[in-house]
Scaffold this active site. Structure first.
Site, mmCIF file in Angstrom:
data_model
loop_
_atom_site.group_PDB
_atom_site.id
_atom_site.type_symbol
_atom_site.label_atom_id
_atom_site.label_comp_id
_atom_site.label_asym_id
_atom_site.label_seq_id
_atom_site.Cartn_x
_atom_site.Cartn_y
_atom_site.Cartn_z
ATOM 1 N N TYR A 43 18.797 71.861 38.599
ATOM 2 C CA TYR A 43 17.491 71.249 38.831
ATOM 3 C C TYR A 43 17.683 70.175 39.895
ATOM 4 O O TYR A 43 18.464 69.236 39.689
ATOM 5 C CB TYR A 43 16.960 70.615 37.544
ATOM 6 C CG TYR A 43 17.207 71.421 36.270
ATOM 7 C CD1 TYR A 43 16.613 72.669 36.082
ATOM 8 C CD2 TYR A 43 18.037 70.928 35.265
ATOM 9 C CE1 TYR A 43 16.849 73.399 34.912
ATOM 10 C CE2 TYR A 43 18.280 71.644 34.100
ATOM 11 C CZ TYR A 43 17.674 72.882 33.933
ATOM 12 O OH TYR A 43 17.913 73.603 32.783
ATOM 13 N N ARG A 44 16.982 70.293 41.007
ATOM 14 C CA ARG A 44 17.214 69.375 42.129
ATOM 15 C C ARG A 44 16.895 67.930 41.754
ATOM 16 O O ARG A 44 16.108 67.669 40.833
ATOM 17 C CB ARG A 44 16.354 69.800 43.316
ATOM 18 C CG ARG A 44 14.880 69.548 43.068
ATOM 19 C CD ARG A 44 14.083 69.499 44.362
ATOM 20 N NE ARG A 44 12.718 69.144 44.080
ATOM 21 C CZ ARG A 44 11.674 69.991 44.146
ATOM 22 N NH1 ARG A 44 11.859 71.248 44.496
ATOM 23 N NH2 ARG A 44 10.473 69.559 43.867
ATOM 24 N N TRP A 75 13.467 69.288 36.334
ATOM 25 C CA TRP A 75 13.483 70.490 35.484
ATOM 26 C C TRP A 75 12.047 70.894 35.220
ATOM 27 O O TRP A 75 11.253 70.116 34.700
ATOM 28 C CB TRP A 75 14.295 70.310 34.217
ATOM 29 C CG TRP A 75 14.110 69.079 33.392
ATOM 30 C CD1 TRP A 75 12.935 68.550 32.938
ATOM 31 C CD2 TRP A 75 15.161 68.227 32.899
ATOM 32 N NE1 TRP A 75 13.189 67.433 32.198
ATOM 33 C CE2 TRP A 75 14.542 67.207 32.149
ATOM 34 C CE3 TRP A 75 16.558 68.250 32.998
ATOM 35 C CZ2 TRP A 75 15.275 66.205 31.518
ATOM 36 C CZ3 TRP A 75 17.266 67.258 32.372
ATOM 37 C CH2 TRP A 75 16.632 66.249 31.644
ATOM 38 N N ASP A 90 10.467 73.639 49.838
ATOM 39 C CA ASP A 90 11.012 74.386 48.707
ATOM 40 C C ASP A 90 11.375 75.831 49.054
ATOM 41 O O ASP A 90 11.077 76.300 50.150
ATOM 42 C CB ASP A 90 9.992 74.359 47.560
ATOM 43 C CG ASP A 90 10.648 74.005 46.248
ATOM 44 O OD1 ASP A 90 11.700 74.569 45.953
ATOM 45 O OD2 ASP A 90 10.093 73.150 45.529
#
Ligand SMILES: Cc1cc2nc3c(=O)[nH]c(=O)nc-3n(C[C@H](O)[C@H](O)[C@H](O)COP(=O)(O)O)c2cc1C
Ligand SMILES: [Mn+2]
Length: 496
Positions: A189-190, A203, A298
């Site tokens: 999760y970035r 998340w 993204d």
């Protein structure tokens, strides 16, 4: 032998001619991303890049940046130490089909699988390469830009795209525990860097990290979180793999690398992390605390807008003395993550086949950015079987996000998009052969009117049976006969 460090993996890439070292100083703000984007979009994903002198605000970073290390089929196979990722699928198929061996050869391969499964069990160690250098942060210290204190600002974290809200950690392995069962999870999760000691924790609602977070929120307990970078690339792959909730990614990584993962306890919380990783960010998420995260260029190819997400506070950073910072960028496909996703599909194909024996092959073409487009070929036996497969897939884990599922017959190569489109156009009567359902949607999908819910479409491009209302007699594909093909093969060989 499993990789003992991320550097060993880089050395393997270099030996295979898959790594390019860049000694020119290159800025972590946009320039590395632009360089990497060109590489990822070159034929077969280009090469892995090692930026030896990344610049952070004009100053040389202490740590190099590695990017695009898994961005091709060959590098993905090197990361998992297999000849091809299909070999791993084969191993999984063997376990799923395990039955008493009928001969020595079968017994032997089953025994080998048994041993591999033993490797899935992690070991616990007291000292770890990832704790060679330790920086602890006191509970009350707020971050001061001017201080000499080591912090996230010393890591060569990229700003990827011009309109990004800041620098983002793009390849973090996020370790959490279920507070009720103690079950471990590892997900990717970035994390947006807010300051030297705080980040976002992206998340999404459907992910296991978010589910764990909700449990801590309900108990009003602080949630311990540890984030690792690097080490054996099997960890990073496991963090992205769509394993069922409850299946421990650390066990899966041990199985993949054929060596038990050595875990060490964090210094400032009770979580355990692989001892051989390059960096560990130890810390916590405080239930209820959120902060706007984004915008971020993204993997949909669009910027994701600002949205509230939990905040991660660091209590320590530990690292190897000679640590390398691994990262990636996402954006308009194809990107490095396409190869990671494709490896997952290939490796878990035996699991899909176990649930749906009619499935022959499956592909998620790069243009669909994972969930938007799924091609499945089936061996059709009865009416409406293509629909049964679509509904089944929509009910399986992260396959619930599949926006378009196109089902074709077994003689169509799903890895050849042009062949699938030909079947789709030629074989469908849209009204009869389509179905539209409502299902959870990927949080990142900007198309649905309401976030996280949307319609998904299935298209049955298989040949129709009388039981499906088609009584005209399905025509035959135009193909040359074998004798003529052989004859012309021969003639062409002779004419050079
Ligand atoms: C490069 C990369 C970045 C990702 N970033 C995110 C992210 O920011 N948030 C998220 O929820 N999933 C992200 N994912 C997808 C998850 O890692 C993936 O769905 C994973 O299977 C989740 O694991 P879990 O089921 O244990 O939660 C990313 C995947 C990749 C390859
Ligand atoms: Mn998981």
């Amino acid at each position: 032998m499993a990789y003992a460090s991320f550097s060993q993996f880089l050395a393997a890439l270099e030996n295979a001619g898959e790594l390019q070292r860049i000694s020119t100083p290159v800025d972590t703000e946009l320039a590395i991303a632009e360089w990497a984007d060109r590489e990822m979009k070159s034929p077969n994903g280009g090469k892995a890049l090692l930026f030896e002198q990344p610049l952070i605000d004009g100053k040389a970073s202490r740590f190099p940046v590695a990017i695009n290390t898994m961005g091709s089929e060959k590098r993905m196979a090197l990361a998992l130490q297999v000849g091809s990722v299909a070999d791993l699928a084969q191993e999984i198929a063997l376990i799923l089909k395990a039955k008493p061996p009928t001969g020595l050869r079968e017994g032997w391969s089953l025994l080998k699988q048994g041993i591999n499964l033993l490797h899935a069990r992690p070991k616990h160690v007291k000292s770890a390469a990832c704790q060679e250098v330790v920086h602890r942060f006191s509970e009350r210290s707020t971050f001061n830009e001017e201080s000499e204190q080591f912090s996230l600002l010393d890591l060569p974290i990229l700003k990827c795209w011009p309109k990004d809200g800041g620098r983002f950690i793009t390849l973090p392995n996020v370790h959490t525990r279920d507070p009720e069962t103690g079950a471990r999870n590892l997900g990717m999760y970035r994390m947006q860097v807010y300051d030297g000691l705080t980040t976002g924790m992206h998340w999404q609602v459907h992910k296991v990290g978010a589910r764990h977070g909700k449990l801590y929120y309900e108990r009003n307990e602080r949630m311990p979180v540890a984030v690792t970078f690097g080490g054996d690339p099997a960890y990073t792959f496991a963090a992205t793999a769509p394993l069922p909730d409850g299946l421990d990614e650390i066990l899966f990584a041990g199985f993949v690398r054929k060596k038990s993962v050595e875990l060490v306890k964090c210094l400032t919380n009770d979580l355990e992390v692989p001892a051989d990783v390059d960096f560990v960010l130890e810390g916590y998420v405080q239930p209820g605390e959120t902060r706007p995260e984004g915008p971020f260029g993204d993997h949909t190819g669009f910027y994701t807008a600002l949205e509230d997400y939990p905040v991660f506070h660091l209590s320590a950073i530990t690292h190897r003395r000679e640590a390398v910072y691994p990262t990636t960028i996402v954006g308009i496909p194809p990107m490095e993550d396409f190869y990671m996703g494709s490896a997952s599909v290939r490796i878990f194909l035996p699991v899909f086949k176990m649930n749906f024996p009619e499935i022959v092959d499956m592909a998620l073409p790069a243009e669909g950015v994972f969930h938007n487009l799924v091609f499945v070929s089936i061996r059709k036996q009865y009416a409406y079987q293509a629909f049964k497969v679509m509904h089944g897939l929509w009910g399986m884990g992260q396959m619930m996000f599949s926006k378009y599922i196109v089902v074709v017959d077994e003689d169509c190569d799903v890895h050849n998009t042009s062949e699938v489109l030909f079947r789709m156009c030629a074989n469908t009567d849209p009204k009869r052969d389509s179905t539209i359902i409502t299902n959870p949607s990927d949080s990142l999908d900007h198309a649905p009117t309401v976030q996280n819910v949307g319609s998904h479409m299935g298209l049955d491009a298989t040949r129709k049976l009388p039981g499906e209302g088609y009584t005209r007699g399905w025509p035959e594909l135009v193909r040359m006969d074998e004798a003529t093909r052989n004859l012309v093969d021969e003639l062409q060989r002779k004419s050079g």
